[in-house]
Motif scaffolding. Structure first.
Motif, short mmCIF file in Angstrom:
data_model
loop_
_atom_site.label_atom_id
_atom_site.label_comp_id
_atom_site.label_asym_id
_atom_site.label_seq_id
_atom_site.Cartn_x
_atom_site.Cartn_y
_atom_site.Cartn_z
N GLY A 12 64.81 81.00 7.63
CA GLY A 12 64.89 82.23 8.44
C GLY A 12 65.04 83.49 7.51
O GLY A 12 64.99 84.75 8.23
N ARG A 13 65.37 83.57 6.30
CA ARG A 13 65.58 84.68 5.62
C ARG A 13 64.56 85.02 4.41
O ARG A 13 63.96 84.04 3.85
CB ARG A 13 66.91 84.43 4.74
CG ARG A 13 68.02 84.20 5.59
CD ARG A 13 69.46 84.01 4.81
NE ARG A 13 70.55 83.70 5.91
CZ ARG A 13 70.91 82.37 6.23
NH1 ARG A 13 70.21 81.30 5.71
NH2 ARG A 13 72.17 82.51 6.86
N LEU A 14 64.18 86.26 4.32
CA LEU A 14 63.13 86.74 3.47
C LEU A 14 64.21 87.12 2.17
O LEU A 14 64.85 87.86 2.24
CB LEU A 14 62.19 87.80 3.90
CG LEU A 14 61.16 87.38 4.91
CD1 LEU A 14 60.46 88.53 5.44
CD2 LEU A 14 60.05 86.63 3.95
N GLU A 20 61.97 91.13 -6.64
CA GLU A 20 62.03 92.33 -7.41
C GLU A 20 62.84 93.52 -6.84
O GLU A 20 62.42 93.44 -5.63
CB GLU A 20 60.61 92.42 -7.70
CG GLU A 20 60.13 93.73 -8.61
CD GLU A 20 58.70 93.83 -8.85
OE1 GLU A 20 58.20 93.44 -10.03
OE2 GLU A 20 58.03 94.38 -7.70
N ALA A 21 63.77 94.03 -7.63
CA ALA A 21 64.32 95.08 -6.91
C ALA A 21 63.28 96.22 -6.69
O ALA A 21 62.42 96.36 -7.43
CB ALA A 21 65.50 95.67 -7.86
N GLY A 22 63.87 96.91 -5.64
CA GLY A 22 62.81 98.26 -5.36
C GLY A 22 63.09 98.62 -3.82
O GLY A 22 64.01 98.05 -3.13
N LEU A 23 62.31 99.65 -3.46
CA LEU A 23 62.10 100.33 -2.23
C LEU A 23 61.43 99.46 -1.18
O LEU A 23 60.24 99.35 -1.46
CB LEU A 23 62.10 101.65 -1.98
CG LEU A 23 62.36 102.18 -0.87
CD1 LEU A 23 63.63 102.42 -0.20
CD2 LEU A 23 61.71 103.90 -0.92
N LEU A 83 74.66 88.42 2.92
CA LEU A 83 75.78 88.45 1.81
C LEU A 83 76.62 87.14 1.69
O LEU A 83 77.53 87.22 2.56
CB LEU A 83 76.64 89.56 1.91
CG LEU A 83 76.13 90.99 1.96
CD1 LEU A 83 76.84 92.09 2.20
CD2 LEU A 83 75.26 91.27 0.71
N PRO A 84 76.18 86.19 1.13
CA PRO A 84 76.78 85.02 0.83
C PRO A 84 78.35 85.05 0.81
O PRO A 84 79.21 84.25 1.54
CB PRO A 84 76.14 84.19 -0.05
CG PRO A 84 74.94 84.89 -0.44
CD PRO A 84 75.16 86.36 -0.14
N MET A 85 79.14 85.90 0.12
CA MET A 85 80.56 85.87 -0.32
C MET A 85 81.19 86.85 0.82
O MET A 85 82.36 86.85 0.52
CB MET A 85 80.56 86.28 -1.62
CG MET A 85 79.87 85.41 -2.56
SD MET A 85 80.33 83.57 -2.56
CE MET A 85 82.11 83.91 -3.03
N ASP A 124 68.35 89.67 -3.05
CA ASP A 124 68.62 90.00 -1.78
C ASP A 124 67.98 89.30 -0.78
O ASP A 124 66.49 89.17 -0.88
CB ASP A 124 68.80 91.43 -1.49
CG ASP A 124 69.84 92.41 -2.10
OD1 ASP A 124 70.76 91.68 -2.68
OD2 ASP A 124 69.81 93.59 -2.36
N MET A 125 68.53 89.17 0.44
CA MET A 125 67.73 88.28 1.37
C MET A 125 68.25 88.97 2.74
O MET A 125 69.33 89.50 3.13
CB MET A 125 68.26 86.80 1.78
CG MET A 125 68.16 85.93 0.25
SD MET A 125 68.89 84.44 0.53
CE MET A 125 67.92 83.64 1.39
N VAL A 126 67.10 89.13 3.59
CA VAL A 126 67.24 89.68 5.06
C VAL A 126 66.72 88.79 5.95
O VAL A 126 66.17 87.84 5.82
CB VAL A 126 66.39 91.07 5.12
CG1 VAL A 126 67.01 92.22 4.06
CG2 VAL A 126 65.32 90.98 4.62
#
Length: 273
Positions: free
Chosen positions: A172-174, A178-181, A208-210, A247-249
């Motif tokens: 369910g998470r994308l 690669e960092a960016g906008l 945010l896992p933590m 990062d995951m959204v």
């Protein structure tokens, strides 16, 4: 009568001596001529041999130089202390530049793929990526669930992009690699029934896992209806966010059992700006 004794005159030897001298002189002349001819032929042979040897040495030097270039294009050659790879590759590039200038129509020497110098390979990859860069994007469709879920589930579609190299999907998470906008968007279609007091909410979070998940986007609908069955409504949210590598959204709603998953109604996507 007694005849007077006269000793016999000695036989002249001048004829034999002259013949021998003539033979000796002829032999010497023939020997000198043969030696002169042999020396001349040997000099010609030696000259031709030296020319051929010089040509072979020149070809051998070119071969050795190309072998050094090829060696410097490997990781093993880069670690070798016997080769000045930076100097060798610079000389090779200078030769290519000289060849490229006056003879633009002629084919250029190209290094074999798989043996390129790591620095040159990285530059080639960068230039190729700039010229033929594919958009980093994913567009997913909703998946029907018979029970309430806290994270909406999605599936890849044949009509939508899904760059698996720089984006991945995990429960369910994308996840961005690669960092960016990035621009994140989602739409959900749901059923609004009579006597529904609580608003229907669509939210997109940064996972945010933590620590507690961070809210990025939220949309709400308070539509009410007199229809006891179902009135369809849609909520859509979208916005640009700077994400880090890894990062995951994800998206969720207040009541996933009211979701409608027919084609084109419910989706979730992301693309890099």
């Amino acid at each position: 009568m007694n005849e007077a004794y006269s000793p016999a005159a000695p036989r002249p030897a001048s004829g034999a001596s002259a013949s021998t001298m003539k033979m000796l002189m002829g032999f010497l002349v023939a020997f000198m001529v043969a030696q002169t001819i042999g020396t001349t032929l040997f000099c010609l042979y030696l000259h031709m041999k030296m020319d051929k040897t010089e040509e072979l040495l020149s070809l051998n030097e070119d071969y050795i130089f190309l072998r050094k270039v090829q060696k410097c294009q490997t990781a093993e050659g880069q670690k070798s202390t016997l080769l000045d790879c930076e100097k060798i590759l610079k000389a090779f590039q200078d030769l290519q530049c000289q060849d490229r200038g006056p003879s633009k129509g002629q084919p250029k020497f190209e290094m074999q793929k798989g043996h390129e110098h790591p620095h040159l390979m990285q530059k080639n990859k960068t230039s190729m990526a700039e010229e033929k860069r594919q958009p980093v994007a994913a567009h997913l469709a909703g998946v029907t669930r018979n029970k309430a879920v806290s994270v909406l589930q999605w599936m890849r579609t044949t009509y939508g992009p899904a760059d698996s190299a720089l984006l991945s999907y995990e429960e369910g998470r994308l996840k961005v690699k690669e960092a960016g906008l990035y621009y994140i968007y989602s739409q959900v279609t749901f059923c609004t029934k009579a006597a529904t007091l609580a608003p229907f909410t669509l939210s997109i979070y940064l996972y945010l896992p933590m620590e507690e998940d961070r809210l990025l986007l939220r949309g709400q609908d308070t539509h009410s209806t007199s229809n006891p069955q179902c009135d369809l409504q849609s909520l859509r949210v979208g916005g640009a966010f700077r994400l880090r590598q890894g990062d995951m959204v994800f998206a969720n709603v207040t009541d996933s059992l009211r979701m409608v998953y027919t084609h084109g109604n419910t989706y979730f996507g992301i693309f890099k700006l």
